[in-house]
Design a protein around this motif. Structure first.
Motif, PDB file in Angstrom:
ATOM      1  N   GLU A   1       0.825  -0.833   0.172  1.00 33.16           N
ATOM      2  CA  GLU A   1      -0.279  -0.194  -0.087  1.00 33.16           C
ATOM      3  C   GLU A   1       0.710   0.962   0.058  1.00 33.16           C
ATOM      4  OE1 GLU A   1      -2.228  -0.662   3.543  1.00 33.16           O
ATOM      5  OE2 GLU A   1      -3.840  -2.282   2.772  1.00 33.16           O
ATOM      6  N   VAL A   2       1.484   1.221  -1.062  1.00 33.34           N
ATOM      7  CA  VAL A   2       2.916   2.606  -1.046  1.00 33.34           C
ATOM      8  C   VAL A   2       2.183   3.203  -2.335  1.00 33.34           C
ATOM      9  CG1 VAL A   2       4.932   3.779  -1.364  1.00 33.34           C
ATOM     10  CG2 VAL A   2       4.511   1.255   0.587  1.00 33.34           C
ATOM     11  N   ASN A   3       2.040   4.179  -2.539  1.00 30.96           N
ATOM     12  CA  ASN A   3       2.292   5.056  -3.637  1.00 30.96           C
ATOM     13  C   ASN A   3       3.221   5.183  -4.569  1.00 30.96           C
ATOM     14  OD1 ASN A   3       0.959   7.193  -5.481  1.00 30.96           O
ATOM     15  ND2 ASN A   3      -0.376   7.947  -4.821  1.00 30.96           N
ATOM     16  N   PRO A   4       3.178   4.617  -5.518  1.00 28.93           N
ATOM     17  CA  PRO A   4       4.580   4.511  -6.379  1.00 28.93           C
ATOM     18  C   PRO A   4       4.892   6.192  -6.331  1.00 28.93           C
ATOM     19  CG  PRO A   4       2.957   3.657  -7.475  1.00 28.93           C
ATOM     20  CD  PRO A   4       2.071   4.317  -6.323  1.00 28.93           C
ATOM     21  N   SER A   5       3.729   7.620  -6.556  1.00 28.31           N
ATOM     22  CA  SER A   5       4.717   9.196  -6.182  1.00 28.31           C
ATOM     23  C   SER A   5       4.918   9.571  -5.583  1.00 28.31           C
ATOM     24  CB  SER A   5       2.977   9.288  -6.668  1.00 28.31           C
ATOM     25  OG  SER A   5       2.377   8.887  -6.170  1.00 28.31           O
ATOM     26  N   SER A   6       4.906   8.698  -4.617  1.00 22.91           N
ATOM     27  CA  SER A   6       5.221   8.882  -2.390  1.00 22.91           C
ATOM     28  C   SER A   6       6.552   8.271  -2.911  1.00 22.91           C
ATOM     29  CB  SER A   6       4.617   8.145  -1.185  1.00 22.91           C
ATOM     30  OG  SER A   6       4.549   7.104  -1.184  1.00 22.91           O
ATOM     31  N   MET A   7       7.431   7.421  -3.883  1.00 21.93           N
ATOM     32  CA  MET A   7       9.036   6.739  -4.142  1.00 21.93           C
ATOM     33  C   MET A   7       9.835   8.238  -3.847  1.00 21.93           C
ATOM     34  SD  MET A   7       8.767   4.126  -2.373  1.00 21.93           S
ATOM     35  CE  MET A   7      10.126   2.834  -3.559  1.00 21.93           C
ATOM     36  N   HIS A   8       9.025   9.250  -4.666  1.00 16.76           N
ATOM     37  CA  HIS A   8      10.111  10.353  -5.037  1.00 16.76           C
ATOM     38  C   HIS A   8      10.786  10.734  -4.287  1.00 16.76           C
ATOM     39  CE1 HIS A   8      11.703  13.996  -7.247  1.00 16.76           C
ATOM     40  NE2 HIS A   8      11.235  14.456  -6.946  1.00 16.76           N
ATOM     41  N   PHE A   9      10.219  11.297  -2.950  1.00 14.21           N
ATOM     42  CA  PHE A   9      10.402  11.775  -1.687  1.00 14.21           C
ATOM     43  C   PHE A   9      12.225  11.045  -1.192  1.00 14.21           C
ATOM     44  CE2 PHE A   9      10.520  12.091   2.935  1.00 14.21           C
ATOM     45  CZ  PHE A   9      11.033  12.976   3.409  1.00 14.21           C
ATOM     46  N   LEU A  10      11.825   9.475  -0.931  1.00 15.61           N
ATOM     47  CA  LEU A  10      12.742   8.689  -0.752  1.00 15.61           C
ATOM     48  C   LEU A  10      14.228   8.881  -1.647  1.00 15.61           C
ATOM     49  CD1 LEU A  10      10.764   6.061   0.407  1.00 15.61           C
ATOM     50  CD2 LEU A  10      12.221   7.712   1.252  1.00 15.61           C
ATOM     51  N   ASP A  11      13.679   9.169  -3.468  1.00 15.78           N
ATOM     52  CA  ASP A  11      14.126   8.635  -4.130  1.00 15.78           C
ATOM     53  C   ASP A  11      15.334  10.122  -4.270  1.00 15.78           C
ATOM     54  OD1 ASP A  11      15.582   8.166  -6.467  1.00 15.78           O
ATOM     55  OD2 ASP A  11      14.417   8.941  -7.792  1.00 15.78           O
ATOM     56  N   CYS A  12      15.137  11.053  -3.666  1.00 13.83           N
ATOM     57  CA  CYS A  12      15.498  12.255  -3.669  1.00 13.83           C
ATOM     58  C   CYS A  12      16.665  12.470  -2.430  1.00 13.83           C
ATOM     59  CB  CYS A  12      15.132  13.067  -4.527  1.00 13.83           C
ATOM     60  SG  CYS A  12      14.259  13.977  -2.747  1.00 13.83           S
ATOM     61  N   ARG A  13      16.213  11.578  -1.423  1.00 11.15           N
ATOM     62  CA  ARG A  13      17.190  11.365  -0.205  1.00 11.15           C
ATOM     63  C   ARG A  13      17.735  10.624  -0.550  1.00 11.15           C
ATOM     64  NH1 ARG A  13      12.681  14.153   0.248  1.00 11.15           N
ATOM     65  NH2 ARG A  13      13.409  16.196   2.121  1.00 11.15           N
ATOM     66  N   ASN A  14      18.094   9.835  -1.995  1.00 13.20           N
ATOM     67  CA  ASN A  14      19.215   8.252  -1.899  1.00 13.20           C
ATOM     68  C   ASN A  14      18.670   6.893  -0.505  1.00 13.20           C
ATOM     69  OD1 ASN A  14      20.446  10.320  -3.624  1.00 13.20           O
ATOM     70  ND2 ASN A  14      22.211  10.765  -2.039  1.00 13.20           N
TER      71      ASN A  14
END
Length: 1028
Positions: A444-457
């Motif tokens: 139940e993770v929205n794929p769009s919210s992964m950008h938040f973790l992506d930009c923080r390495n």
């Protein structure tokens, strides 16, 4: 008026006429002139590898109009190539006449098409490197320079058409190939390949069936036409296939369904397989990246690829990375960028494990971010670098601190993080490399919210797909560990998917090595402060009571979990916890420990744990070469100073380690072998041992250096009352004998067992040694194996041995370079000694005559010898005749080893005849590798019918034929004999032999018939430890 450029082909013709030496001189002179900025962007290695044609292409593309011609003219004159200089001058005069009305050449048109193609991808590659504050950062590493050389088909050296770049996860493989693509897209490598394509295996997994042309995303017809034309002309293409290990399809399933048509629609993975198997673009250059563990799969699909292992950052490259990172940051403190970079770098050096990990570019970037934030908050960097958990947990706290996002997002961020932690645990348990969209939706993770973790390495998006990998394995392991700790608190009788049993099982960790890293972080999280911060930052509510649950955790074997884990692994886990109470409680479980200190990290872990131990009784230690470097070749002053600092740092830990001799008063056995000490570390060891309250009883020193280590350690035991066993083995024993004599002559010496092996010395020193033995009445066992004793030395020993008060019971003179000449002296001892019961004369050239002399003494009623080893003593059947005579009489001898003597059939029969005699008292006979034949089976069968004492016969490594087992079994089946062990050479996979052995087990349950699978070239005796 400016001259137009010399026509492209003409400049090529000119530079092509230079031989290699002239071309090298041309480049050397070229570098001495002020170069245009555009030309300076070309990597030096590209210019170095360029031939004449390639250099012409670079100069015409990157240099101003007219400048190339004038400079070329000047350089050619300096090289004394007036003929070529004149040609350039003529072409410069004719060029203006040809310029008006000139149409685009085919080359210009192709370049135009290619330019539009390249522009599309340039930005994609440019910002695809190791990140720092969203700015481009790249260090040209040695791995990249190696790759550049191999990828140049015109470099004038062997060229690899299939290259596999392999290494551990996150070692920079993708970055290196993207760097290559960037330089190609900027035309800095245009002379190498007219076309280059990048294919991500992570994207391939998600790509629907398509044609090969569509797979390469050549949307515009002009691009496709340019590529197809280049292909038809036999141009050399480059295909970069990134992340082969991420493919979801096993290589075995892709071996047959292949395709060679660029316009036929196929599953994307089939198209990729066709490319790798040379069905598609057979003459292209392939560059594949993969994790090292997937190389076997690579070899199934690619024919003889050239393997390049990516080494990551060298120490110099790590330091350069730090300098560039901190230079790119905006910081208002008075400290310069270089000073801050050096502070951070030196702090990281303080942790050998983290500093080694920093060779991985992804880890290096994480450490820089973490240490930068630490300096901004004026924190102690040494504490941050103390353990893996302190570093990576601080990283998560800093990049996901509430200060970095709006307060209204806190609940969403915490929820997403907790769910991604579950994904981290799941992918580790299932050994998956990539997290895909369906995985995100499952938790139940929205794929769009992964950008938040992506930009923080924290995670890394795979190109344009909705697939992710964790930015660094340790980040994933830490996040998984949080889930395991959370589940441990809840765990009772119900076994969770994230049960601690998964981490503690040796079998599970062997199948999935990454679980060991999770276990490390589990221990690192057993800290009240860290658990509280997990609650504050991510809303994980975990009580410190979880530590007690872990300590009380028991496996199916009903043993405390620390006893189920490799000793050095449990030490690293305990160090990770930094909890002295936990360490003490766990270490109290151990009474013995074996340590192989291969790295400084091993030493640091062990020192923290062992100084907090108190129940150890046995310690075995190995210290690898290089942990204590000393007297190395002279280094540069800075490097030498740093080496000195590192050495002092490690000596402090070594001092703590040696405190184990003070804290463990029950310690009785110390084994130090294969160890390399420096002068300083040896002094610390000796000082701690000499002042320790423990009462050592057994000490083994084997293969240690420096040369004086034996002498210094031996002198510690001068007057040491409790020491009863001392073993000294190695190549550096040349100075120890005087010290050993001093120890033995001391009135308090109570040695019972002494082993001195591999000692090269003269007769006088042996005389002194045997005089010391004469004084020491407590000595009962003496092992002089592998010493150059010689016959003269043996004579001196026997002289001492003849004393009526000699207490020696067990003596080994194996491989002491003895001959039959010493047998008379040894024989005289056998006749008079009332104590000697075991004698090992293996691997001495005694021969048949020597055996004859020994047998005369063994026949005396006064002889008390029970065990005699004559392994590999050059004995033949004649020697067996003498032994047979002795064995047929009443004798004290019970155990005889004649292994590796060529006694053949006659010698065997002599022995068998003697063993039939009722007076024979022999219980064990070893005839390993004695060149016996199948005829001897009957001899032994008949012997066993009559003999009432033999319980062990070793006939292994003799060719007794396929019916040997059958012969013995049939004869033994109806006879009662004391035989308990029979060793033979036979085929234990043969069903009929298996059946016979099973039947024998029923009729003779005490008998074990075993097959000897040992090395036929074995050099040791059949019973290597029987003497002691």
């Amino acid at each position: 008026m400016e001259c137009p450029n010399l026509p492209h082909s003409n400049l090529k013709d000119v530079l092509q006429k230079l031989d290699q030496a002239e071309l090298d001189n041309f480049k050397r002179v070229l570098r001495t002139y002020p170069l245009p900025d555009a030309l300076k962007q070309i990597p030096q290695i590209t210019l170095n590898l360029a031939n004449g044609v390639q250099l012409a292409e670079i100069l015409t593309e990157y240099c101003p109009s007219g400048w190339v011609e004038r400079l070329t003219l000047q350089i050619l004159k300096e090289l004394n190539r007036e003929d070529l200089a004149m040609l350039v001058a003529i072409q410069m005069e004719q060029a203006p006449l040809k310029a008006p009305g000139k149409k685009d050449s085919p080359f210009a048109l192709e370049h135009k098409y290619k330019k539009s193609w390249l522009d599309k991808y340039m930005n994609e590659w440019r910002y695809s490197f190791w990140p720092t504050c969203n700015e481009r950062l790249y260090i040209e590493t040695e791995s990249y320079r190696t790759l550049m050389t191999l990828c140049n088909p015109k470099a004038g050296m062997p060229f690899a058409h299939a290259i596999v770049l392999h290494g551990p996860p996150h070692s920079g493989k993708t970055t290196v190939v993207k760097r290559l693509m960037l330089q190609w897209s900027e035309s800095k490598q245009a002379q190498m390949f007219p076309c280059a394509f990048y294919i991500s295996c992570g994207v391939i997994n998600e790509t629907k069936p398509c044609t090969f042309v569509q797979l390469l995303t050549m949307e515009k017809p002009s691009w496709k036409n340019y590529v197809m034309k280049s292909l038809a002309m036999g141009e050399n293409f480059l295909f970069v296939v990134d992340g082969f290990d991420e493919l979801k399809f096993p290589a075995e399933t892709l071996m047959h369904d292949i395709c060679g048509d660029w316009n036929t629609e196929k599953p994307a993975v089939v198209l990729l397989s066709s490319l790798l198997q040379r069905k598609m673009a057979p003459h292209a250059t392939l560059l594949v990246t993969t994790q090292t563990k997937a190389l076997r799969q690579i070899h199934l699909m690619m024919d003889q690829p050239f393997l390049v292992e990516i080494q990551g950052f060298s120490e110099r490259e790590r330091q350069e990375y730090f300098q560039i990172f901190f230079k790119n940051l905006k910081y208002t403190n008075r400290e310069s960028d270089d000073v801050r970079a050096l502070r951070a770098f030196n702090a990281l050096r303080g942790s050998a494990a983290l500093f080694h990990m920093a060779s991985l570019p992804s880890a290096c970037s994480i450490f820089c971010v973490c240490l930068d934030q630490g300096m901004r908050k004026r924190e102690d960097l040494a504490q941050t670098c103390q353990t893996h958990t302190s570093m990576f947990l601080n990283f998560l706290f800093r990049v996901l601190s509430p200060e970095t996002y709006e307060s209204c997002l806190k609940t969403q961020v915490q929820s997403t993080f907790r769910k991604v932690c579950i994904l981290a645990a799941d992918t580790l348990l299932e050994q998956l490399h990539v997290v895909c969209k369906e995985d995100l939706l499952r938790v139940e993770v929205n794929p769009s919210s992964m950008h938040f973790l992506d930009c923080r390495n924290i995670v890394d998006q795979k190109d344009e797909s909705q697939c992710y990998t964790f930015y660094h394995l340790s980040v994933q392991q830490l996040m998984a560990a949080i889930i395991f700790v959370q589940e441990l608190e809840k765990e009772d009788k119900h076994v969770s998917k994230y049960s601690m049993q998964k981490l503690l099982s040796r079998e599970a960790r062997l199948k999935n090595p990454n679980l060991s890293g999770v276990l490390l972080f589990v221990f690192g999280l057993l800290n009240e402060t860290r658990l509280q911060k997990l609650g504050t930052y991510f809303d994980f509510q975990i009580s410190i009571r979880v530590k007690r649950k872990l300590l009380e955790y028991k496996s199916g074997e009903n043993k405390p979990f620390p006893l189920l884990i490799d000793r050095q692994q449990i030490l690293s886990c305990l160090y990770e916890s930094q909890d002295k109470g936990l360490v003490k409680e766990v270490m109290d479980l151990f009474e013995e420990i074996s340590l192989d200190l291969k790295t400084s990290t091993d030493l640091i872990n062990a020192s923290f744990c062992l100084k907090n131990s108190q129940n150890l009784q046995t310690v075995s230690l190995q210290v690898a070469k290089g942990i204590f470097p000393e007297n190395d070749a002279v280094l540069e002053s800075t490097a030498q100073y740093q080496r000195s600092q590192d050495s002092q740092h490690l000596l402090a830990f070594w001092t703590d380690f040696c405190d184990l001799f003070n804290s463990n008063e029950k310690l009785v056995y110390l084994n130090i072998s294969k160890s390399f000490f420096s002068r300083s570390s040896l002094e610390i060891l000796c000082e701690k041992l000499s002042s320790a309250p423990c009462h050592l009883q057994k000490v083994l020193l084997k293969n240690i250096s420096p040369a004086n280590a034996y002498k210094k350690l031996c002198l510690i035991f001068n007057g040491y009352e409790t020491l009863s066993h001392l073993t000294l083995k190695g190549d550096n024993l040349s100075t120890i004998l005087p010290s050993l004599c001093e120890v033995m002559k001391h009135p308090a010496c109570n040695l019972k067992f002494l082993s001195l092996c591999s000692y090269p010395t003269g007769i006088q020193k042996w005389d002194d040694f045997f005089q010391a033995i004469k004084v020491r009445q407590s000595l009962t066992c003496l092992d002089l194996t592998d010493n150059e004793l010689l016959d003269k030395g043996a004579r001196l020993m026997c002289k001492t041995w003849k004393q009526p008060n000699s207490t020696l019971q067990r003596v080994s003179l194996e491989n002491c370079h003895l001959t039959e000449a010493c047998c008379k002296d040894i024989s005289s001892i056998l006749m008079v000694s009332q104590a000697l019961t075991h004698l090992n004369l293996a691997k001495n050239v005694l021969g048949d005559n020597g055996v004859k002399v020994l047998c005369e003494s063994l026949s005396y009623p006064e002889c008390k010898l029970q065990t005699l080893v004559l392994w590999s003593c050059n004995i033949t059947s004649e020697g067996c005749r003498h032994l047979s005579k002795m064995l047929s009489q009443a004798s004290s001898l019970e155990h005889l080893d004649l292994g590796q003597n060529c006694i053949r059939t006659p010698g065997t029969r002599f022995l068998c005849e003697a063993l039939k005699e009722p007076q024979s008292n022999l219980k064990s006979l070893w005839l390993y590798g004695c060149s016996m034949t199948p005829n001897n089976c009957k001899d032994f069968s008949e012997t066993l019918r009559n003999n009432k004492s033999l319980n062990t016969i070793d006939l292994s490594q003799n060719n007794l034929g396929t019916d040997a087992v059958k012969t013995f079994c049939e004869d033994l089946k109806h006879n009662i004999c004391p035989l308990q062990t029979l060793r033979l050479k036979f085929d234990d996979t043969n069903p009929s032999i298996q059946k016979l052995i099973q039947e024998m087990k029923k009729s003779h349950p005490q008998l074990t018939i075993s097959n000897d699978r040992s090395d036929p070239k074995r050099k040791g005796s059949s019973l290597p430890h029987f003497i002691f």
